[in-house]
Design an enzyme around this catalytic site. Structure first.
Site, short mmCIF file in Angstrom:
data_model
loop_
_atom_site.label_atom_id
_atom_site.label_comp_id
_atom_site.label_asym_id
_atom_site.label_seq_id
_atom_site.Cartn_x
_atom_site.Cartn_y
_atom_site.Cartn_z
N CYS A 13 0.86 -1.19 0.00
CA CYS A 13 0.00 0.00 0.00
C CYS A 13 0.90 1.23 0.00
CB CYS A 13 -1.00 -0.02 1.17
SG CYS A 13 -0.24 -0.06 2.81
N ARG A 19 -3.49 -0.70 5.31
CA ARG A 19 -4.08 -1.75 4.48
C ARG A 19 -3.18 -2.97 4.29
NH1 ARG A 19 -5.14 2.17 -0.41
NH2 ARG A 19 -3.24 3.00 0.53
N ASP A 135 -8.29 3.89 0.96
CA ASP A 135 -7.35 4.19 2.05
C ASP A 135 -8.14 4.65 3.28
OD1 ASP A 135 -5.42 5.13 3.68
OD2 ASP A 135 -4.42 6.37 2.17
P1 4NP Z 1 -1.84 2.77 4.05
O1 4NP Z 1 -2.51 4.12 4.64
O2 4NP Z 1 -1.25 3.15 2.72
O3 4NP Z 1 -3.00 1.83 3.94
O4 4NP Z 1 -0.80 2.34 5.08
C1 4NP Z 1 -1.82 5.32 4.77
C2 4NP Z 1 -0.99 5.53 5.84
C3 4NP Z 1 -0.32 6.73 5.99
C4 4NP Z 1 -0.48 7.71 5.05
C5 4NP Z 1 -1.29 7.51 3.95
C6 4NP Z 1 -1.96 6.30 3.81
N1 4NP Z 1 0.19 8.98 5.21
O5 4NP Z 1 -0.03 9.87 4.37
O6 4NP Z 1 0.98 9.13 6.14
#
Ligand code: 4NP
Length: 171
Positions: A13, A19, A135
């Site tokens: 991800c 995710r 997300d």
């Molecule tokens: P992930 O979610 O891609 O599912 O781990 C996110 C976690 C952090 C961030 C964006 C999406 N961020 O911008 O820090």
């Protein structure tokens, strides 16, 4: 027992805290139940490096725990070399998919299949036709439960797909 080659699976991800760690440990739990942990190596990573070394988001840990799945994880960033090392790479969304494809211009070993290609069947739909795993980072806990349900369906079908492709008995 016959010798089996190890199969490797990488969930991807953006941040590797929401995710992909959920998908990683849901899938690992399914693999353990089939006593295939020795043969199927599972990791997860992010296309970005914002959270390297951090634990998974506490909302991912909590929703998994509520379903009996333990998330024990430290975030890391996907490397171009992972695309030569892993058999299957599963991006959560189109942006992850694009970032992965941009990591190298060399031919790669991995099959890269967006996670929601497996939403309804163990015969994946095409990457072009599949939706994103949304997300949940900026949302609330309900979003994490929805993602859990979605990822669980995809993980069941993904495991069926891999076992069929690798001719491993699925009982
Ligand atoms: P992930 O979610 O891609 O599912 O781990 C996110 C976690 C952090 C961030 C964006 C999406 N961020 O911008 O820090």
């Amino acid at each position: 027992m016959t010798e089996r080659k190890t199969i490797s699976v990488m969930f991807v991800c953006l941040g590797n805290i929401c995710r992909s760690p959920l998908a990683h440990f849901i899938f690992e739990t399914l693999v353990s139940k089939k006593q295939l942990k020795e043969y199927i190596k599972i990791e997860s990573s992010g296309t970005a490096g914002y959270h390297i070394g951090e634990k998974a988001d506490e909302r991912s840990i909590a929703v998994a725990k509520a379903h009996g799945v333990e998330v024990k994880h430290r975030a890391k960033q996907l490397k171009a070399s992972d695309l030569q090392k892993f058999d299957y790479v599963l991006p959560m969304d189109q942006s992850n998919y694009k970032d992965i494809m941009g990591l190298t211009s060399r031919p790669i070993k991995a099959e890269i299949i967006k996670m929601r290609c497996f939403e309804f069947s163990s015969q994946p739909i095409t990457n072009e036709n599949s939706l994103d795993v949304p997300d949940p980072y900026y949302g609330n806990e309900d979003g994490f439960e929805e993602i859990y349900q979605l990822l669980e369906k995809c993980c069941v079908n993904l495991l069926d797909y891999i076992l069929k492709e690798k001719n491993i008995a699925n009982d």
